[in-house]
Design an enzyme around this catalytic site. Structure first.
Site: not given
Ligand code: SDX
Length: 423
Positions: A307, A363, A268
């Protein structure tokens, strides 16, 4: 004649049910009537991490994740970023309309009279280890504020509720700056109420021995824009924590401490710090393919990408990326920017990211600007919290006033032992 209902047939006993569809949802409680015997509890919905569950009705922020749209109270984020100040946006989020000139001046006055914190907070802060993470300090000192305002739990009194909200919005920059000064082993620098909200933060953080800190207008404007972009984002993890903890009718400081705890996580708000560490670890463009391979192998995540809601470019990331160059004209170009741009270009072409609709989020670029402005990396999530505090409070107050809301208490699917007895 089509009707806004769902007909559910329970194939276990052939019974049918009509369930109303309202605002694109069905009420989970309407499933409880679906039983196969009189002593059956009835059906529940199961939605770990709330992927497809609306927890509330809200008028504050609208996001269309497919189209990459973000609006505060109906206004596009791009227009607010260009034409308003953070305090105007804070007023908008809290009151539903932008302030008139008179309301803006009154609002600014309301904030500046609350920027100081009780001197005991300093003693409290002094006890943290010299290298304590500032998010841990912020979380603790915001929670501690609840002990200075015994009326804070009286959330049903609108005047008292707003007083506590204004206090928190006003004191967050002071607590953040004090946390920074503690980390640097520097004396605390008190608020200068003649400065803007962001100018005052810069002064409390970076003022040295000079009688008055000279705020750089480009950096002040950039911080103002970053706070606007971070101000609210509907039901994200930390806002959900604010609402959920607040639903027990605790005070807003304690609820905000929980929200800060949620924001702290690298998935997050902690992602902006993690992006910088990731870019530093990559070091040079020729090492990007190695990281991409590790990501595809599930050994790493591309921090700042992806996201839950946006399946398109995060509109905030686009604005921050455009603003970066203005900041770098003042601070000098951040050498990591080229690496970030190269990483983005490669990722946006790569099938793994394309098929998962992974784009840069808020971010990905923000940390590059914070770093160039002189903020240490572990202050980045603190800056996110400063912008988001007003969103947490607006959403918290909407929850307090929502007659549909009760104490948040989800159910579970029990998978543990059946009844058993001690020998
Ligand atoms: C913020 O919710 C909000 O509005 C948050 C926010 C706000 O203003 O409050 O926008 C702020 O928190 C932005 C997000 C910051 N976090 C990151 O940048 C961390 C990296 N991102 C991820 O960990 C992820 O994308 C999340 C946590 C942001 C979202 O996760 P989800 O929706 O639960 O997605 P998921 O983990 O189920 O992933 C779906 C697929 C997976 O692959 P498969 O299992 O289908 O093979 O996408 C892949 C994940 O492995 N994936 C990524 C990835 N994000 C998702 N793979 C590599 N790098 C990534 N960053």
């Amino acid at each position: 004649m089509p009707s806004d209902t769902l007909t559910i047939t329970d194939n276990r006993n052939g019974k049918s049910y009509e369930v109303p569809i309202e605002d694109g949802t069905i009420r989970a409680m309407d499933l409880r009537q679906i039983k196969i015997s009189d002593d059956d509890f009835g059906l529940m919905s199961y939605d770990p991490a709330f992927l497809n569950t609306a927890s509330c009705r809200s008028k504050i922020t609208f996001i269309d994740g497919e189209k990459g749209i973000l609006r505060y109270r109906g206004y596009p984020i791009e227009e607010l970023a260009e034409k308003t100040t953070f305090l105007e946006v804070a007023f908008l989020l809290l009151n539903g309309e932008l302030p008139t000139e008179e309301e803006h001046e009154k609002w600014r006055q309301e904030i500046v009279v609350h920027t100081m914190v009780h001197e005991n907070i300093k003693h409290f802060m002094d006890e943290f280890h010299h290298d304590a993470h500032p998010m841990g300090i912020l979380l603790s000192t915001v929670g501690a504020l609840s002990t200075f305002y015994p009326n804070a739990p009286n959330v049903s009194d609108p005047v008292n509720r707003r007083l506590q909200m204004v206090r928190l919005i006003a004191k967050m920059p002071t607590l953040a700056a004090f946390a920074y000064r503690h980390r640097m082993g520097m004396p605390y620098s008190y608020p200068d109420n003649n400065l803007s909200y962001t100018g005052n933060l810069l002064s409390m953080m970076f003022k040295m021995a000079e009688p008055k800190y000279e705020v750089n207008p480009v950096l002040e404007k950039a911080l103002n824009l970053l706070f606007i972009l971070h101000a609210d984002h509907e039901q994200n993890c930390s806002t959900s924590a604010m609402r959920s903890v607040g639903s027990s009718r605790t005070d807003p400081y304690s609820a905000a401490a929980a929200a800060i705890g949620a924001l702290y996580g690298p998935l997050h708000g902690g992602a902006n710090e993690a992006v910088l560490r990731m870019l530093r670890n990559i070091g040079s463009p020729d090492r990007i393919p190695h990281l991409i391979e590790r990501v595809k192998a599930g050994e790493a995540r591309l921090m700042g990408f992806g996201h839950r809601v946006y399946k398109n470019y995060d509109p905030r990331a686009r604005i921050i990326k455009e603003m970066a160059n203005k900041v770098f004209e003042v601070t000098g170009r951040n050498p990591l920017l080229d690496l970030a741009l190269e990483l983005e270009a490669i990722a946006l072409e790569d099938e793994y990211f394309v098929e998962r609709k992974l784009y840069p989020n808020v971010d990905f670029y923000s940390g590059l600007i914070y770093q160039s402005m002189g903020f240490p990396v572990d202050m980045f999530p603190v800056l996110f919290a400063l912008g988001r505090t007003v969103g947490w409070l607006a959403q918290w107050e909407e929850m307090v006033l929502d007659s549909e809301q009760k104490i948040a208490r989800p159910r579970q699917i029990y998978t543990g032992h059946d009844l058993r007895h001690l020998e």
